[in-house]
Design a protein around this motif. Structure first.
Motif, PDB file in Angstrom:
ATOM      1  N   ASN A  51       0.818  -1.217   0.000  1.00  0.00           N
ATOM      2  CA  ASN A  51       0.000   0.000   0.000  1.00  0.00           C
ATOM      3  C   ASN A  51       0.853   1.269   0.000  1.00  0.00           C
ATOM      4  N   ILE A  52       2.080   1.192   0.517  1.00  0.00           N
ATOM      5  CA  ILE A  52       2.991   2.344   0.482  1.00  0.00           C
ATOM      6  C   ILE A  52       3.753   2.361  -0.840  1.00  0.00           C
ATOM      7  N   LYS A  53       4.322   1.226  -1.231  1.00  0.00           N
ATOM      8  CA  LYS A  53       5.132   1.173  -2.448  1.00  0.00           C
ATOM      9  C   LYS A  53       4.316   1.539  -3.689  1.00  0.00           C
ATOM     10  N   SER A  54       3.053   1.163  -3.710  1.00  0.00           N
ATOM     11  CA  SER A  54       2.216   1.454  -4.877  1.00  0.00           C
ATOM     12  C   SER A  54       1.959   2.955  -5.048  1.00  0.00           C
ATOM     13  N   GLN A  55       2.163   3.723  -3.989  1.00  0.00           N
ATOM     14  CA  GLN A  55       1.960   5.173  -4.072  1.00  0.00           C
ATOM     15  C   GLN A  55       3.200   5.926  -4.560  1.00  0.00           C
ATOM     16  N   LEU A  56       4.336   5.239  -4.639  1.00  0.00           N
ATOM     17  CA  LEU A  56       5.565   5.874  -5.113  1.00  0.00           C
ATOM     18  C   LEU A  56       5.584   5.880  -6.638  1.00  0.00           C
ATOM     19  N   SER A  57       6.017   6.988  -7.208  1.00  0.00           N
ATOM     20  CA  SER A  57       6.145   7.043  -8.663  1.00  0.00           C
ATOM     21  C   SER A  57       7.511   6.492  -9.078  1.00  0.00           C
ATOM     22  N   LYS A  58       7.673   6.235 -10.368  1.00  0.00           N
ATOM     23  CA  LYS A  58       8.931   5.656 -10.862  1.00  0.00           C
ATOM     24  C   LYS A  58      10.129   6.517 -10.466  1.00  0.00           C
ATOM     25  N   PHE A  59       9.973   7.831 -10.514  1.00  0.00           N
ATOM     26  CA  PHE A  59      11.028   8.748 -10.071  1.00  0.00           C
ATOM     27  C   PHE A  59      10.467   9.560  -8.905  1.00  0.00           C
ATOM     28  N   SER A  60      10.723   9.076  -7.701  1.00  0.00           N
ATOM     29  CA  SER A  60      10.208   9.719  -6.495  1.00  0.00           C
ATOM     30  C   SER A  60      11.272  10.595  -5.862  1.00  0.00           C
ATOM     31  N   LEU A  61      10.808  11.581  -5.119  1.00  0.00           N
ATOM     32  CA  LEU A  61      11.689  12.513  -4.411  1.00  0.00           C
ATOM     33  C   LEU A  61      11.975  11.975  -3.015  1.00  0.00           C
ATOM     34  N   TYR A  62      13.241  11.989  -2.624  1.00  0.00           N
ATOM     35  CA  TYR A  62      13.667  11.579  -1.292  1.00  0.00           C
ATOM     36  C   TYR A  62      14.471  12.725  -0.692  1.00  0.00           C
ATOM     37  N   VAL A  63      13.970  13.289   0.401  1.00  0.00           N
ATOM     38  CA  VAL A  63      14.640  14.399   1.063  1.00  0.00           C
ATOM     39  C   VAL A  63      15.594  13.816   2.097  1.00  0.00           C
ATOM     40  N   LEU A  64      16.877  14.065   1.897  1.00  0.00           N
ATOM     41  CA  LEU A  64      17.913  13.539   2.790  1.00  0.00           C
ATOM     42  C   LEU A  64      18.289  14.648   3.774  1.00  0.00           C
ATOM     43  N   ALA A  65      17.487  14.714   4.830  1.00  0.00           N
ATOM     44  CA  ALA A  65      17.652  15.752   5.840  1.00  0.00           C
ATOM     45  C   ALA A  65      17.389  15.156   7.217  1.00  0.00           C
ATOM     46  N   ASN A  66      17.796  15.881   8.249  1.00  0.00           N
ATOM     47  CA  ASN A  66      17.574  15.486   9.635  1.00  0.00           C
ATOM     48  C   ASN A  66      18.104  14.068   9.887  1.00  0.00           C
ATOM     49  N   TYR A  67      17.297  13.188  10.485  1.00  0.00           N
ATOM     50  CA  TYR A  67      17.769  11.843  10.812  1.00  0.00           C
ATOM     51  C   TYR A  67      18.233  11.094   9.562  1.00  0.00           C
ATOM     52  N   THR A  68      17.479  11.186   8.488  1.00  0.00           N
ATOM     53  CA  THR A  68      17.841  10.474   7.255  1.00  0.00           C
ATOM     54  C   THR A  68      19.235  10.889   6.788  1.00  0.00           C
ATOM     55  N   TYR A  69      19.549  12.168   6.877  1.00  0.00           N
ATOM     56  CA  TYR A  69      20.865  12.670   6.468  1.00  0.00           C
ATOM     57  C   TYR A  69      21.988  12.000   7.268  1.00  0.00           C
ATOM     58  N   THR A  70      21.752  11.767   8.550  1.00  0.00           N
ATOM     59  CA  THR A  70      22.798  11.180   9.402  1.00  0.00           C
ATOM     60  C   THR A  70      23.037   9.706   9.081  1.00  0.00           C
ATOM     61  N   THR A  71      22.144   9.079   8.334  1.00  0.00           N
ATOM     62  CA  THR A  71      22.288   7.649   8.023  1.00  0.00           C
ATOM     63  C   THR A  71      22.869   7.402   6.630  1.00  0.00           C
ATOM     64  N   ILE A  72      23.184   8.453   5.899  1.00  0.00           N
ATOM     65  CA  ILE A  72      23.701   8.296   4.534  1.00  0.00           C
ATOM     66  C   ILE A  72      25.058   7.591   4.557  1.00  0.00           C
ATOM     67  N   GLU A  73      25.186   6.601   3.671  1.00  0.00           N
ATOM     68  CA  GLU A  73      26.466   5.918   3.469  1.00  0.00           C
ATOM     69  C   GLU A  73      26.637   5.624   1.989  1.00  0.00           C
ATOM     70  N   ILE A  74      27.861   5.680   1.531  1.00  0.00           N
ATOM     71  CA  ILE A  74      28.191   5.205   0.185  1.00  0.00           C
ATOM     72  C   ILE A  74      28.956   3.905   0.387  1.00  0.00           C
ATOM     73  N   ILE A  75      28.451   2.837  -0.223  1.00  0.00           N
ATOM     74  CA  ILE A  75      29.092   1.532  -0.071  1.00  0.00           C
ATOM     75  C   ILE A  75      29.586   1.035  -1.422  1.00  0.00           C
TER      76      ILE A  75
END
Length: 146
Positions: A51-75
């Motif tokens: 029900n959540i995934k079906s609401q995302l468009s093929k190119f969705s926006l992801y805001v990398l801020a606050n808590y999400t920003y602190t979890t960013i990693e490049i692997i």
């Protein structure tokens, strides 16, 4: 022809490197940002409810801020991961995506970087989808598929 360039593995590696450098620059300068990315190349752990995934468009926006920003990693020098909450219930999931599947990098409603490679289907399928396609293409598995 442009497809002769953007469908080459060497060009994909160049794009991965450029996007990695830009994201590292933004992180080094404590700059929060947003991305739009090809949903078909993303993996979610745990998997998003349908029900959540079906609401995302093929190119969705992801805001990398606050808590999400602190979890960013490049692997592995070619994948981005971050944790985010989705839907009204803020369902938590770790997102993993190839760098070349990032279509835009955005700061303050302005596009910092635009990547046409994110639209090339052959590079933007999840590893689950690739595994399924390998399975389907094996003639010995024909009787197992409806």
């Amino acid at each position: 022809m442009i497809s002769d360039i953007i469908e080459q593995e060497s060009y994909k590696e160049l794009i991965d490197s450029q996007i990695k450098d830009i994201i590292e620059y933004l992180i080094d300068n404590s700059e929060e940002f947003a991305i739009t990315a090809n949903l078909e190349a993303m993996e979610f752990t745990p998997e998003l409810p349908q029900n959540i995934k079906s609401q995302l468009s093929k190119f969705s926006l992801y805001v990398l801020a606050n808590y999400t920003y602190t979890t960013i990693e490049i692997i592995d020098d070619n994948k981005l991961t971050f944790e985010a909450g989705f839907g009204s219930e803020n369902f938590g999931s770790k997102v993993t995506l190839p760098l070349h599947s990032i279509f835009q990098i955005i700061i303050d409603d302005a596009i910092l970087y635009l990547n046409p490679l994110a639209t090339v289907d052959k590079f933007n399928t999840s590893s689950k989808e690739k595994s399924l396609n390998v399975f389907k293409n094996n003639p010995k598995n024909k009787n197992l598929i409806k």
